[in-house]
Design a protein around this motif. Sequence first.
Motif, PDB file in Angstrom:
ATOM      1  N   HIS A   1      -9.358   1.622   3.129  1.00 59.73           N
ATOM      2  CA  HIS A   1     -10.272   3.104   3.390  1.00 59.73           C
ATOM      3  C   HIS A   1      -9.921   3.877   2.424  1.00 59.73           C
ATOM      4  O   HIS A   1     -11.257   4.652   2.446  1.00 59.73           O
ATOM      5  CB  HIS A   1     -10.751   3.016   4.793  1.00 59.73           C
ATOM      6  CG  HIS A   1     -10.982   2.123   5.402  1.00 59.73           C
ATOM      7  ND1 HIS A   1     -12.296   0.861   5.607  1.00 59.73           N
ATOM      8  CD2 HIS A   1     -10.495   1.365   6.792  1.00 59.73           C
ATOM      9  CE1 HIS A   1     -12.539   0.596   5.932  1.00 59.73           C
ATOM     10  NE2 HIS A   1     -11.059   0.479   6.360  1.00 59.73           N
ATOM     11  N   ALA A   2      -8.723   4.294   2.600  1.00 57.07           N
ATOM     12  CA  ALA A   2      -8.067   5.333   1.538  1.00 57.07           C
ATOM     13  C   ALA A   2      -8.636   5.322   0.072  1.00 57.07           C
ATOM     14  O   ALA A   2      -8.317   4.363  -0.456  1.00 57.07           O
ATOM     15  CB  ALA A   2      -7.272   5.682   2.327  1.00 57.07           C
ATOM     16  N   HIS A   3      -8.833   6.734  -0.554  1.00 60.49           N
ATOM     17  CA  HIS A   3      -8.859   6.499  -2.329  1.00 60.49           C
ATOM     18  C   HIS A   3      -6.813   6.823  -2.545  1.00 60.49           C
ATOM     19  O   HIS A   3      -6.654   7.823  -1.595  1.00 60.49           O
ATOM     20  CB  HIS A   3      -9.366   7.678  -2.500  1.00 60.49           C
ATOM     21  CG  HIS A   3     -11.378   7.227  -2.557  1.00 60.49           C
ATOM     22  ND1 HIS A   3     -11.745   6.106  -3.283  1.00 60.49           N
ATOM     23  CD2 HIS A   3     -11.820   6.967  -1.007  1.00 60.49           C
ATOM     24  CE1 HIS A   3     -12.739   5.739  -2.806  1.00 60.49           C
ATOM     25  NE2 HIS A   3     -13.172   6.272  -1.572  1.00 60.49           N
ATOM     26  N   GLU A   4      -6.751   6.882  -3.686  1.00 60.31           N
ATOM     27  CA  GLU A   4      -5.642   6.962  -3.989  1.00 60.31           C
ATOM     28  C   GLU A   4      -6.035   7.989  -5.414  1.00 60.31           C
ATOM     29  O   GLU A   4      -6.853   7.251  -5.774  1.00 60.31           O
ATOM     30  CB  GLU A   4      -4.383   6.150  -4.293  1.00 60.31           C
ATOM     31  CG  GLU A   4      -4.700   4.850  -4.862  1.00 60.31           C
ATOM     32  CD  GLU A   4      -4.449   4.683  -6.645  1.00 60.31           C
ATOM     33  OE1 GLU A   4      -3.493   5.762  -7.288  1.00 60.31           O
ATOM     34  OE2 GLU A   4      -4.912   4.238  -7.364  1.00 60.31           O
TER      35      GLU A   4
ATOM     36  N   VAL B   1      -6.503   5.093   9.539  1.00 66.17           N
ATOM     37  CA  VAL B   1      -7.488   5.286   8.942  1.00 66.17           C
ATOM     38  C   VAL B   1      -8.960   4.252   8.936  1.00 66.17           C
ATOM     39  O   VAL B   1      -8.825   3.107   8.715  1.00 66.17           O
ATOM     40  CB  VAL B   1      -7.562   4.929   7.424  1.00 66.17           C
ATOM     41  CG1 VAL B   1      -8.429   6.071   6.158  1.00 66.17           C
ATOM     42  CG2 VAL B   1      -5.900   6.242   6.758  1.00 66.17           C
TER      43      VAL B   1
ATOM     44  N   THR C   1     -12.083   9.799   2.735  1.00 67.19           N
ATOM     45  CA  THR C   1      -9.940  10.081   2.919  1.00 67.19           C
ATOM     46  C   THR C   1      -9.135  10.358   1.327  1.00 67.19           C
ATOM     47  O   THR C   1      -9.414   8.443   0.873  1.00 67.19           O
ATOM     48  CB  THR C   1      -9.317   9.632   4.356  1.00 67.19           C
ATOM     49  OG1 THR C   1      -9.989   9.179   4.987  1.00 67.19           O
ATOM     50  CG2 THR C   1      -8.494   9.504   4.035  1.00 67.19           C
ATOM     51  N   VAL C   2      -9.079  10.851   1.512  1.00 69.15           N
ATOM     52  CA  VAL C   2      -7.444  10.897   0.020  1.00 69.15           C
ATOM     53  C   VAL C   2      -6.233  10.275   0.487  1.00 69.15           C
ATOM     54  O   VAL C   2      -5.542  12.067   1.510  1.00 69.15           O
ATOM     55  CB  VAL C   2      -7.877  12.096  -0.393  1.00 69.15           C
ATOM     56  CG1 VAL C   2      -6.793  11.516  -2.188  1.00 69.15           C
ATOM     57  CG2 VAL C   2      -9.079  12.124  -0.757  1.00 69.15           C
ATOM     58  N   TRP C   3      -6.083   9.605  -0.059  1.00 68.86           N
ATOM     59  CA  TRP C   3      -3.945   9.256   0.548  1.00 68.86           C
ATOM     60  C   TRP C   3      -2.440   9.592  -0.609  1.00 68.86           C
ATOM     61  O   TRP C   3      -2.739   9.170  -1.329  1.00 68.86           O
ATOM     62  CB  TRP C   3      -4.023   8.129   0.468  1.00 68.86           C
ATOM     63  CG  TRP C   3      -2.790   7.975   2.232  1.00 68.86           C
ATOM     64  CD1 TRP C   3      -1.934   6.972   1.365  1.00 68.86           C
ATOM     65  CD2 TRP C   3      -2.880   7.734   3.564  1.00 68.86           C
ATOM     66  NE1 TRP C   3      -1.190   6.405   2.141  1.00 68.86           N
ATOM     67  CE2 TRP C   3      -1.742   7.069   3.511  1.00 68.86           C
ATOM     68  CE3 TRP C   3      -4.015   8.082   4.309  1.00 68.86           C
ATOM     69  CZ2 TRP C   3      -1.038   7.224   4.782  1.00 68.86           C
ATOM     70  CZ3 TRP C   3      -3.413   7.699   5.287  1.00 68.86           C
ATOM     71  CH2 TRP C   3      -2.108   7.424   5.760  1.00 68.86           C
TER      72      TRP C   3
ATOM     73  N   VAL D   1     -10.727   9.593   9.955  1.00 66.68           N
ATOM     74  CA  VAL D   1      -8.589   9.234  10.330  1.00 66.68           C
ATOM     75  C   VAL D   1      -8.093   9.506  11.465  1.00 66.68           C
ATOM     76  O   VAL D   1      -8.612  10.215  12.789  1.00 66.68           O
ATOM     77  CB  VAL D   1      -8.106  10.881   9.925  1.00 66.68           C
ATOM     78  CG1 VAL D   1      -6.643  10.396  10.381  1.00 66.68           C
ATOM     79  CG2 VAL D   1      -8.509  10.199   7.833  1.00 66.68           C
TER      80      VAL D   1
ATOM     81  N   ASP E   1       0.852   3.441   1.114  1.00 63.90           N
ATOM     82  CA  ASP E   1       0.022   3.381   1.956  1.00 63.90           C
ATOM     83  C   ASP E   1       0.942   3.846   3.138  1.00 63.90           C
ATOM     84  O   ASP E   1       0.114   3.439   3.887  1.00 63.90           O
ATOM     85  CB  ASP E   1      -1.173   2.668   1.993  1.00 63.90           C
ATOM     86  CG  ASP E   1      -0.240   0.842   2.471  1.00 63.90           C
ATOM     87  OD1 ASP E   1       1.498   0.800   2.482  1.00 63.90           O
ATOM     88  OD2 ASP E   1      -0.697  -0.351   2.436  1.00 63.90           O
TER      89      ASP E   1
ATOM     90  N   SER F   1      -5.069   1.941   5.534  1.00 61.87           N
ATOM     91  CA  SER F   1      -4.964   3.220   4.804  1.00 61.87           C
ATOM     92  C   SER F   1      -5.563   2.715   2.963  1.00 61.87           C
ATOM     93  O   SER F   1      -5.982   2.865   2.290  1.00 61.87           O
ATOM     94  CB  SER F   1      -3.333   4.139   4.532  1.00 61.87           C
ATOM     95  OG  SER F   1      -2.421   3.109   4.741  1.00 61.87           O
TER      96      SER F   1
END
Length: 402
Positions: free
Chosen positions: A126-129, A217, A235-237, A222, A117, A123
């Motif tokens: 809230h973000a996806h991996e 994020v 959100t895709v990280w 963002v 992250d 991140s």
Amino acid sequence: MRHRIIVLGAGYAGAIAAGRLARRLHRDDVAITLVNAESDFVERVRLHQLAVGQDLRPRPLNGMFAGTGVDVRLAKVTGVDVERGTVTVVDADGGRGQEHELEYDTLVYALGSGWSDQGVPGSAEHAHEIASRAGALRLRERLALLDAGRPVVVVGGGLTGLEAATEIAEARPELRVALAARGGLGDWLSPRGRDHLRRVFGRLGITAYEHTEVSGVREDRVVLADGTSIEAAVTVWTTGFAVHPLARATALEVSGSGRIVVDATMRSVSHPDVYAIGDAAQAIGPGDKPLRMSCASGTPMAWQAADAIAARLTGGKLPDVPLRYVNQCVSLGREDGLIQYVTADDRAVRAALTGRLAALYKELVCKGAAWAVAHPLLGIPARRRRVVREPVRPAPAVKASL
């Protein structure tokens, strides 16, 4: 007593190394154990496809290695003691969290990497991996809930980010897909490669935010370094990878990023009974540059390590094959692709293959990599050699570059 080889991690590098060792060494002389937390081999290079709803073929490790002499142990690695030559694991088959200690004579460390992250606030929350199957499946569930017109922002302009953005945009054309890149879009590519990438982004309706620094994020956006923001229902990280933290907790010599420092045969420069391959290893390639974290690096590193281990155990000749790059393969959805040809040290040259033919080329590369893992004893000449002696713990290796 057989020489005990333990391979940690059954990604591309670990699985290929285990199979190659089984092909090179007589099973009466060695006991090869492959330790992995998941029961299936994960095609990491296809996780962006899984995230958009495509189903990947299951590849159970027990089936892949049946009859090879490789013992697959489903367990999570919790510790490595390189002074005592032991690995601590917790079995994944209902062992109630009890730890077990495995002894080794030779260790192949291939625990790979996960998403990073980068310490950016929000991140992790809230973000996806998509660096893991679990992460790709979570993103798949989230994308399935989005209505038409909702915004998706991919953060990161590297290979993973390009593949994720184009895959999502092609599979879900009703969504508003954007990509935020710290540099220019595909700025490491050749002019031909960059031009094609921009055409694909235009055709798929992807908005590119170039030279953009993401500072945070939120659940619905963002935040950029200049105080502005980009709306994001998802959100895709994809800003990079971080290696498994276990190596840093050992006495192994590691780089600043936590990768195990190895010589030209993938042998630890501090503990010669340990080999490291794939994303977990800091190997020096052409131009005195560290090999990048990728399947393109991990596969030849696995070959090199397995052949070196076999040679040292049997009195054979050490491998002397320089590791180099040939191309970078990028899928841009299912119908388009980009094959950027590169120098040995991974710098783009003028030549690039684009379009449908490039997509077919990338698909063949992915299928070939999975086939090599799923058929560990095929495609390699049968040269099983007897171990000539049971080696004592060797003296520290000398650093060398490839």
